[in-house]
Scaffold this active site. Structure first.
Site, short mmCIF file in Angstrom:
data_model
loop_
_atom_site.label_atom_id
_atom_site.label_comp_id
_atom_site.label_asym_id
_atom_site.label_seq_id
_atom_site.Cartn_x
_atom_site.Cartn_y
_atom_site.Cartn_z
N SER A 141 -18.68 49.21 -0.84
CA SER A 141 -19.34 50.52 -0.84
C SER A 141 -18.44 51.52 -0.16
CB SER A 141 -20.67 50.44 -0.09
OG SER A 141 -21.18 51.73 0.18
N TYR A 154 -25.65 47.82 7.08
CA TYR A 154 -25.04 47.84 5.74
C TYR A 154 -23.56 48.19 5.85
CZ TYR A 154 -24.39 49.10 0.81
OH TYR A 154 -23.95 49.17 -0.48
#
Length: 268
Positions: A141, A154
């Site tokens: 990401s 995350y």
């Protein structure tokens, strides 16, 4: 790497970037196995791929478990006769303040986003080595490159995946298995449905097909990374490196609005 005739295993392949990549690679002659936890979604995805002339098989499995990883690799090899490209795409996210994130949610993100790709890659490496020209793709990401508030766990998991890919790339150099890491920005996928963050907060979403096309191009050109987000993302990455406090101030100015927008963002 030439994509035609390659045997590809994609985790989290029933929707989003995984399905778009299956379509992009299948369209130029790759054979595809997609895995996921939802039987109906997988069945629908395979039907869609087959209608488009793609050879595709699905595996219902949870790659966050040992049994799921074993089933995924075994059935992929049974269906394809081997694996040339492994795509670690399955992901999980729970946004919000750290102290409001449960231990179960934290562990789920780390298990799916970091531990599962490491262990699945370890299991698949002997099979990948047999081809002499194999590739591991880790879909991380953009948050791995720029730590966003309210995405603490995350960010940690995705940054871990990024460094895993970098270290493994160097470990496997000249051994017939390359490694590529992908850093998508905000993408129109089911994973983003519960997020209300928009362009005003830096979440300019692009279609999953655009990310898939960029990955396919990265495969063809033997790239070691694919970073999405255009010039604005590149500028933020540079600012985070050269003057991180400036980025801290920028996030501080939008903190309350960002927290409100992502407090319900979950896909576990």
């Amino acid at each position: 790497m030439e994509i035609s005739n390659k045997r590809v295993l994609i985790t989290g392949g029933s929707s989003g970037i995984g399905l778009a990549l299956a379509q992009a690679l299948g369209a130029v002659g790759a054979s595809i196995v997609i895995s996921g936890r939802r039987p109906e979604a997988l069945e629908q995805a395979v039907g869609h791929l087959s209608d488009a002339g793609v050879f595709a098989v699905s595996v219902v499995a949870d790659v966050a478990t040992e049994a799921g990883r074993n089933i995924t690799v075994t059935r992929a090899v049974d269906a394809l006769g081997g694996i040339d490209i492994l795509v670690n795409n399955a992901g999980a996210v729970r946004a919000g303040r750290l102290e409001k994130t449960s231990e179960a949610e934290i562990r789920a993100m780390i298990e799916v986003d970091l531990i599962a790709p490491i262990l699945l890659t370890r299991s698949a490496l002997p099979i990948l080595r047999r081809t002499g020209d194999a590739l591991v793709i880790n879909v991380a990401s953009g948050i791995a490159l720029i730590g966003m508030p309210f995405y603490t766990t995350y960010a940690a998991a995705e940054a871990g995946l990024s460094r895993f890919g970098e270290a493994l790339r160097r470990e496997l150099r000249d051994e017939g298995v390359r490694v590529m890491t992908v850093y998508p920005g905000a993408t129109e996928t089911p994973m983003m449905i519960t997020s209300r963050a928009g362009p005003d907060l830096g979440f300019m979403r692009e279609p999953a097909s655009a990310v898939a096309d960029a990955i396919a191009e990265g495969i063809r050109t033997d790239a070691f990374e694919v970073v999405r987000g255009g010039d604005s993302r590149a500028q933020m990455i540079a600012l985070n490196r050269d003057d991180p406090e400036a980025l801290d101030r920028r996030f501080a100015g939008m903190k309350q609005k960002l927290e409100d927008a992502v407090r319900d963002h979950t896909a576990l």
